[in-house]
Design an enzyme around this catalytic site. Sequence first.
Site, PDB file in Angstrom:
ATOM      1  N   HIS A  34       1.295  -0.873  -0.239  1.00  0.00           N
ATOM      2  CA  HIS A  34      -0.207  -0.305  -0.081  1.00  0.00           C
ATOM      3  C   HIS A  34       0.625   1.509  -0.122  1.00  0.00           C
ATOM      4  CE1 HIS A  34      -3.992   2.248   0.612  1.00  0.00           C
ATOM      5  NE2 HIS A  34      -2.860   2.772   1.434  1.00  0.00           N
ATOM      6  N   GLY A 143      -3.045  11.791   5.854  1.00  0.00           N
ATOM      7  CA  GLY A 143      -2.053  13.127   5.887  1.00  0.00           C
ATOM      8  C   GLY A 143      -1.256  12.433   6.551  1.00  0.00           C
ATOM      9  N   ASP A 176      -8.589   1.263   6.523  1.00  0.00           N
ATOM     10  CA  ASP A 176      -6.839   2.084   5.959  1.00  0.00           C
ATOM     11  C   ASP A 176      -6.408   3.356   7.857  1.00  0.00           C
ATOM     12  OD1 ASP A 176      -3.799   3.905   5.819  1.00  0.00           O
ATOM     13  OD2 ASP A 176      -4.654   4.365   3.488  1.00  0.00           O
TER      14      ASP A 176
END
Length: 220
Positions: A34, A143, A176
């Site tokens: 990923h 982020g 995620d």
Amino acid sequence: MKNTLIAPSVLAADFANLQRDIEMVNNSAADWFHIDIMDGVFVPNISFGMPVLEAITKHAEKTIDVHLMIVDPDRYIKTFKDLGTDILTVHYEACTHLHRTLQAIKAEGMKAGVALNPHTNIELLEDVINDIDMVCLMSVNPGFGGQSFIENTYSKIEKLKALITKKGASTIIEIDGGVTNKNAVQLVQAGADVLVAGNYVFKAENPTLTIADLKKMTAI
């Protein structure tokens, strides 16, 4: 028995020893790489760009799952295909013409993913769910690595699963952010198919064993 896919997040790897960490994932029970691409505009952080992705794909022997946290992702769709991307995920919040973006990704021969920020409602995907190969639910605010898991994620997975079933779609669900052995089983029970793990894997004493444990506990 369910084969939950484990996707270590390369953002948490040791950049000074990137090849070593890529080889570790290659030789582990992990299924995907990923890779987060951040532009400092859509999210407050900047991660690696094309040259680093190119270096990763040169050594990686597993599926390349690229998560774009950038504005105007359409500009780079072909570039990411050329760099070896298998699955390209764009943010719902960054796409004015999401349907067109999804078609463009598929036209390049990649699978098309859509990521949702924690505050974005599942129902917004109702009209395009049949065009989406994978939905990536952010279980932290995007982020930054190492954030705490947002508990509302479980009910969001269940709502998304219900939408997929209702529409007869074959979309898979990726989670995620903040994934560990403490929540992995519950996430899979709620309907998750792919678990992204960053710090939990790469900061572990034995990353290979940590991946193997996640894989084993989520085969339920």
